[in-house]
Design an enzyme around this catalytic site. Structure first.
Site, PDB file in Angstrom:
ATOM      1  N   ASP A   1       0.802  -1.277  -0.090  1.00  0.00           N
ATOM      2  CA  ASP A   1      -0.068  -0.079  -0.056  1.00  0.00           C
ATOM      3  C   ASP A   1       0.854   1.304   0.215  1.00  0.00           C
ATOM      4  O   ASP A   1       0.441   2.221  -0.473  1.00  0.00           O
ATOM      5  CB  ASP A   1      -1.025   0.160   1.210  1.00  0.00           C
ATOM      6  CG  ASP A   1      -0.370  -0.255   2.785  1.00  0.00           C
ATOM      7  OD1 ASP A   1       1.216  -0.317   2.497  1.00  0.00           O
ATOM      8  OD2 ASP A   1      -0.953  -0.197   3.568  1.00  0.00           O
ATOM      9  N   HIS A   2       2.027   1.075   0.425  1.00  0.00           N
ATOM     10  CA  HIS A   2       2.743   2.520   0.760  1.00  0.00           C
ATOM     11  C   HIS A   2       3.543   3.036  -0.453  1.00  0.00           C
ATOM     12  O   HIS A   2       4.011   4.235  -0.633  1.00  0.00           O
ATOM     13  CB  HIS A   2       3.753   2.335   1.926  1.00  0.00           C
ATOM     14  CG  HIS A   2       3.242   2.649   3.159  1.00  0.00           C
ATOM     15  ND1 HIS A   2       2.144   1.529   3.801  1.00  0.00           N
ATOM     16  CD2 HIS A   2       3.375   3.313   4.319  1.00  0.00           C
ATOM     17  CE1 HIS A   2       1.676   2.024   5.039  1.00  0.00           C
ATOM     18  NE2 HIS A   2       2.475   2.881   5.362  1.00  0.00           N
TER      19      HIS A   2
ATOM     20  N   ASP B   1       3.512  -1.141  11.707  1.00  0.00           N
ATOM     21  CA  ASP B   1       2.874  -0.003  11.226  1.00  0.00           C
ATOM     22  C   ASP B   1       2.165   0.779  12.286  1.00  0.00           C
ATOM     23  O   ASP B   1       1.556   0.278  13.207  1.00  0.00           O
ATOM     24  CB  ASP B   1       2.004   0.062   9.985  1.00  0.00           C
ATOM     25  CG  ASP B   1       1.641   1.619   9.468  1.00  0.00           C
ATOM     26  OD1 ASP B   1       2.203   1.754   8.478  1.00  0.00           O
ATOM     27  OD2 ASP B   1       0.795   2.227  10.193  1.00  0.00           O
TER      28      ASP B   1
ATOM     29  N   ARG C   1      -1.798  12.168  10.307  1.00  0.00           N
ATOM     30  CA  ARG C   1      -0.399  13.087  10.737  1.00  0.00           C
ATOM     31  C   ARG C   1      -0.420  14.277   9.926  1.00  0.00           C
ATOM     32  O   ARG C   1      -0.718  14.190   8.657  1.00  0.00           O
ATOM     33  CB  ARG C   1       0.521  12.222  10.298  1.00  0.00           C
ATOM     34  CG  ARG C   1       0.768  11.191  11.391  1.00  0.00           C
ATOM     35  CD  ARG C   1       2.255  10.528  11.483  1.00  0.00           C
ATOM     36  NE  ARG C   1       2.067   9.536  12.624  1.00  0.00           N
ATOM     37  CZ  ARG C   1       2.180   8.245  12.534  1.00  0.00           C
ATOM     38  NH1 ARG C   1       2.965   7.769  11.430  1.00  0.00           N
ATOM     39  NH2 ARG C   1       1.900   7.434  13.696  1.00  0.00           N
TER      40      ARG C   1
ATOM     41  N   SER D   1       5.990   7.239  13.373  1.00  0.00           N
ATOM     42  CA  SER D   1       5.798   5.897  12.545  1.00  0.00           C
ATOM     43  C   SER D   1       6.735   4.857  13.386  1.00  0.00           C
ATOM     44  O   SER D   1       7.465   5.141  14.185  1.00  0.00           O
ATOM     45  CB  SER D   1       6.664   6.090  11.319  1.00  0.00           C
ATOM     46  OG  SER D   1       7.246   5.055  10.714  1.00  0.00           O
TER      47      SER D   1
ATOM     48  N   ARG E   1       8.765   2.733  11.643  1.00  0.00           N
ATOM     49  CA  ARG E   1       9.705   2.596  10.654  1.00  0.00           C
ATOM     50  C   ARG E   1      11.042   2.172  11.550  1.00  0.00           C
ATOM     51  O   ARG E   1      11.551   3.213  12.165  1.00  0.00           O
ATOM     52  CB  ARG E   1       9.954   3.428   9.742  1.00  0.00           C
ATOM     53  CG  ARG E   1      10.240   4.767  10.067  1.00  0.00           C
ATOM     54  CD  ARG E   1      10.348   5.879   8.757  1.00  0.00           C
ATOM     55  NE  ARG E   1       8.746   6.110   8.557  1.00  0.00           N
ATOM     56  CZ  ARG E   1       8.423   7.259   8.293  1.00  0.00           C
ATOM     57  NH1 ARG E   1       9.025   8.329   8.205  1.00  0.00           N
ATOM     58  NH2 ARG E   1       7.077   7.541   8.017  1.00  0.00           N
TER      59      ARG E   1
END
Ligand code: MIC
Ligand code: SF4
Length: 754
Positions: free
Chosen positions: A95-96, A160, A448, A643, A645
C-alpha cells in the site's frame, strides 16, 4: 482463506479460563484491556500481577500484519532467523509504494512497473514462508485488516504505527518495528511493558456535522502527542456503543498520534453488525458466546476512576467538529474557533486541496457521508473551489462505493479518485508545483500532518479533520468557512447552505468486490526461491551488526544535537526515500536529514569534527564511520514520535552511531533502537540537554556493569578543556541488555538456531 476461523476458535476456547485465572491473581473487577492482555500471556508469564508502566511481560499475539514499506526490512530479518515458515498467521499488504499523480488506474500500473522488484520479492518471501499476500491495489493495511482479520478479543502486532485501527473491533492491535514482527513470526514471545490504562467515557450521541473523527481530534487536543505514551486507551459508555465499528476504528487509528500503545473498544452490537456485514457472521456468533469477556466489567465502567490511571469524559451530544493543525496533530480547534485562529496566526486561508480517505477515514460510512455533501454541491450549483481527492481504503470499499454511485458523485464535483493506497498521506504525492515551496494550506481526513509529510513542501500548512469537514471546506475553498453557520455563493449568485451530511454505516446491498487482491501462499514453500540481486539498489541482504566490544565507549563525537520535534519523519523521511526501504545502505543517506541542528537552526548541516567543515548529516557520519570513530545523537522530548519504521533505528546503527541520548522517547522507536543493539538513553536531568556543545567528545561509562535500573554515565568533554558528567537513565531489562551485548536481538535468535 480470508480469515482463520480455526485460530479464532482456539483463542475463544481459552479466553474464559484465562480471564478467570487472571481474576484469581489480579482480583476483580477487570478492564477490557486487562482481560485481553491476560488472555494473551505466554504460559511462562501467566499467573502473576504486573505493575502498570513498569513490568515487562511476554505475550503471545495471534496475528502479524506488515505493510510493504516496513515488511521488506522485517522479512529480510526473518529470512535470517532460520525458520521454514511463520509461526502465527501473517499477512503482507502493498500500500505504501504507490505514488498518487493522475488517478487510480494510471498510478497503480505505474507503481507495479516501478516497484516490480520489491513486489516480486515480497510476493516470493510470502509464498515461501506461508504469509498471505495482498497485492498492490488491494488496499491500505489497516482497512484490509479490519475487513478481514480483526476479531474481538484477539491480539495482533503490525509493522505500522496505525495498527491500533483494529481496536475498533475489540482487538488489542499494536504497532511495532520489523524486528518485533520477526520474533513473533519466528514463534518467540513478544515483550511489552505492561501499559498504563486511560479510560475514555463517551456519553451522549453524535449528530449533525460531528463524526467519530472529532472524538480523537478532541482527545489529541487534551492528551497531546505525548499524553498516551505507555498507555492503552479504553473507550466505553453509551456513547461508545452508539458508534459504528468503522468509526471506532478511526478513533483507535489516530490514537497513534497521542503516542498510545493502542486503543480499544468493547464488543457490542455494532461490532457484530460489522462482522456480519463483512461476511463473518460465524465470528460474530462465536463472540456472542463469550460476550461478557469481550468488554470491561460493569463495576469498572460504573467507577472508572478506581480502575484507570486517568479518566476523560466526552459528551458526544455536545462535541463540535474539530480541525487540528498545522504541523502537529494535537493542535485542536473546535470549528467555531478555527476561522479566528486562521486569521490570528496568518495561516493561508485559501484552501488548495482537500483530501479524503486513508487508513483513518475510508469506510463506507465516511465515503457515503462525504458524498452526501458532494451531491449537495452539485444540486445547489456550487463549484468546488479546491482540488479534491479520494483515497479508498480497500478494493472492497472502492468497488462497493462505485457500485452505489458515490464515486460518480465525487466526479461530478470535480474530485479525483486515487489508488487504494497510502498515496499523499505518506508523501507519495507528485503534487504539481510543490517544489516551489510556496506557503499554502491543505486539509486531509488523514491522521498525521508533520511538516513536509504530504508533499515535501515545508510551507504546506496541513490540517486534519473528518471527511465531512474536509469536503465542506474543499467546496468553500476556504479554511475560514464554518459549514454549521455560514452560507456560500453558488454559480447563480445565490446564498446557499450545506445541510448536515448523511450516510450509512454499512451498505444496504452488502459489500461486493470482484477481485479483492489476495494471493494465498503455497502449501509447501520449501522449494520457493527468494532472489535478491547483489546489484539491486532497492534490496540488500542484511549483514549482522557487530557485537559489543566489551568495554566502555570512549572518544565519540557528537553527530547532532537535534532541537525540538524530531519524529521518525525527521530521522528517516518517507516520500522519495520509500523506494530504499529494503536497502539499508542506500536509505541511510536520509539519516536525520530533517532534524534541526540546535547549533545553527538548520537541517542537514552539522559540523564534521574531523575537518571543522559543515556537511550533511549522513555524509558526516559516514566520515566518522570510515575513521572508526563512534558518535552519539542528542535529542529533545518524544524523540522518534510517529511511525514504526525501524529504519530510523537501523540507519544510525549501520552508520556507526552508538547511542541516542534524549529527554524522552516515543515507545516504538525506543524498542526499535534496543532491538538493533543501540543504546537508547534519557537524561536523568532533562536540562542537562543545554550543557551539550557542538565540539564535544563523549565517553559512556558503566557498560561493563550495565544492569536493569542502573544509570550510565555520559561524559561530555568540551573544547575548552572542561567537561560535564551527565547521568543517563535507561529502561533495558536483562534480556534487552543481552541484545545490546550481542549486537542486536536478531543476532541472538541466529545464535540460538546455530
Ligand atoms: C506512517 O503513517 O508514517 C507510515 C508510513 O504508515 C509508518 C510506517 C512506515 O514508515 O513505513 C507508520 O506509521 O508506522
Ligand atoms: Fe498509510 Fe497514511 Fe495510514 Fe500510514 S497513516 S498506513 S501512510 S494511509
Amino acid at each position: 482463506m480470508a480469515f482463520d476461523i480455526e485460530m479464532i476458535k482456539e483463542v475463544y476456547a481459552q479466553i474464559p479460563s484465562r480471564i478467570e485465572a487472571a481474576r484469581k491473581v489480579v482480583g476483580n473487577p477487570l478492564t477490557l484491556t486487562e482481560k485481553i492482555l491476560y488472555a494473551h500471556l505466554t504460559e511462562g508469564a501467566a499467573s502473576q500481577v504486573y505493575k502498570r508502566g513498569t513490568s515487562y511481560v511476554d505475550f503471545q499475539p495471534d496475528r502479524v500484519a506488515m505493510q510493504d514499506a516496513t515488511a521488506q526490512m522485517a522479512l529480510l530479518q526473518f529470512m535470517q532467523a532460520g525458520r521454514s515458515q511463520v509461526a502465527v498467521p501473517s499477512t503482507v499488504h502493498c500500500d505504501h509504494l504507490i505514488q498518487a499523480e493522475i488517478g487510480a488506474n494510471q498510478d497503480l500500473s505505474k507503481a507495479k512497473d516501478k516497484n516490480k522488484e520489491v513486489y516480486d520479492f515480497l510476493a516470493s518471501v510470502s509464498n515461501k514462508y506461508a504469509i498471505g499476500f495482498w497485492k498492490p491495489g488491494a488496499g491500505i493495511i489497516h482497512q484490509v485488516v479490519l475487513e478481514n482479520y480483526a476479531f474481538p478479543g484477539g491480539m495482533m502486532i503490525g509493522t505500522d504505527s496505525h495498527t491500533p485501527n483494529a481496536g475498533g473491533l475489540g482487538m488489542i492491535a499494536i504497532g511495532v518495528g520489523g524486528a518485533d514482527a520477526c520474533d513473533v513470526m519466528a514463534g518467540l514471545p513478544w515483550e511489552l511493558k505492561f501499559p498504563k490504562l486511560i479510560g475514555v467515557k463517551l456519553t451522549g450521541k453524535l449528530s449533525g456535522w460531528t463524526s467519530a473523527k472529532d472524538v480523537i481530534l478532541k482527545v489529541a487536543g487534551i492528551l497531546t502527542v505525548k499524553g498516551g505514551t505507555g498507555a492503552i486507551v479504553e473507550y466505553f459508555g453509551e456513547g461508545a456503543r452508539s458508534l459504528s465499528a468503522t468509526g471506532k476504528g478511526t478513533i483507535c487509528n489516530m490514537g497513534a498520534e497521542i503516542g498510545a500503545t493502542t486503543s480499544i473498544f468493547g464488543y457490542d452490537e455494532k461490532s457484530a453488525a460489522y462482522l456480519s456485514g463483512t461476511g463473518r457472521s460465524d465470528i460474530a456468533a462465536l463472540a456472542d458466546g463469550i460476550a461478557a469477556h469481550l468488554t470491561g466489567d460493569p463495576e469498572v465502567y460504573a467507577n472508572p476512576e478506581q480502575y484507570f490511571d486517568q479518566v476523560i469524559e466526552i459528551n458526544l451530544s455536545e462535541l463540535e467538529p474539530h480541525v487540528n493543525g498545522p504541523f502537529t496533530p494535537d493542535l485542536a480547534w473546535p470549528i467555531s474557533k478555527f476561522a479566528a485562529a486562521v486569521k490570528e496566526n496568518g495561516w493561508p486561508a485559501k484552501l488548495d486541496v482537500g483530501l479524503i480517505g486513508s487508513c483513518t477515514n475510508s469506510s463506507y460510512e465516511d465515503i457515503s457521508r462525504a458524498a452526501s455533501l458532494a451531491q449537495q454541491a452539485v444540486d445547489k450549483k456550487l463549484v468546488a473551489k479546491s482540488e479534491y481527492t479520494i483515497t479508498p481504503g480497500s478494493e472492497q470499499v472502492r468497488f462497493t462505493v462505485a457500485r452505489d454511485g458515490f464515486l460518480d458523485t465525487f466526479d461530478k464535483m470535480g474530485g479525483v479518485v486515487l489508488a487504494n493506497a497510502c498515496g499523499p498521506c505518506i508523501g507519495q504525492w507528485a503534487r504539481h508545483g510543490a517544489e516551489k515551496q510556496e506557503k499554502n494550506s491543505i486539509i486531509t481526513s488523514f491522521n498525521r500532518n508533520f511538516a513536509k509529510r504530504a508533499d515535501g513542501n515545508p510551507n504546506t500548512h496541513a490540517f486534519v479533520a473528518s471527511p465531512e469537514i474536509v469536503t465542506a471546506l474543499a467546496i468553500a475553498g476556504n479554511l475560514t468557512f464554518n459549514p454549521l453557520t455560514d452560507t456560500l455563493t453558488n454559480s447563480e449568485g445565490n446564498q446557499v447552505r450545506l445541510e448536515e451530511p448523511r450516510g450509512l454505516e454499512l451498505p444496504t446491498k452488502g459489500f461486493s468486490v470482484e477481485d479483492a487482491g489476495y494471493q494465498a501462499p503455497a502449501e509447501d514453500g520449501s522449494k520457493v526461491q527468494v532472489l535478491v540481486a547483489p546489484t539491486s539498489d532497492r534490496l540488500q541482504l542484511l549483514e549482522s551488526f557487530a557485537a559489543w566490544e566489551g568495554m566502555d565507549l570512549k572518544g565519540m563525537k557528537l553527530l547532532i544535537k537535534a532541537k525540538g520535534k524530531c519524529t521518525t519523519d525527521h530521522i528517516s523521511m518517507a516520500g522519495p526515500w520509500l523506494k530504499y526501504r529494503g536497502h539499508l545502505d542506500n536509505i541511510s543517506n536520509n539519516m536525520l536529514i530533517g532534524a534541526v541542528n540546535a547549533f545553527n537552526d538548520s537541517t542537514n548541516s552539522v559540523k564534521n569534527q574531523l575537518t571543522g567543515e559543515y556537511g550533511e548529516v549522513p555524509a558526516t557520519q559516514r566520515a566518522y564511520k570510515a575513521a572508526g570513530i563512534g558518535s552519539i545523537v542528542v535529542g529533545d522530548e518524544n524523540y522518534g514520535e510517529g511511525s514504526s519504521r525501524e529504519h530510523a533505528a537501523m540507519e544510525p546503527r549501520f552508520l556507526g552511531v552508538r547511542a541516542i541520548l534524549v529527554k524522552s522517547f516515543a515507545r516504538i522507536h525506543e524498542t526499535n533502537l534496543k532491538k538493533q543493539g543501540m543504546l537508547a538513553l534519557t537524561f536523568a536531568n532533562p536540562s542537562d540537554y543545554d550543557l551539550i556543545q557542538e565540539n564535544d567528545v563523549i565517553d559512556i561509562n558503566g557498560l561493563t556493569t550495565f544492569a536493569p535500573g542502573k544509570s550510565l554515565e555520559v561524559i561530555f568533554h568540551h573544547a575548552d578543556g572542561t567537561s560535564h558528567t551527565v547521568v543517563a537513565n535507561h529502561t533495558y531489562n536483562e534480556g534487552q541488555i543481552e541484545w545490546f551485548k550481542a549486537g542486536s536481538a536478531l543476532n541472538l535468535i541466529k545464535e540460538a538456531k546455530a
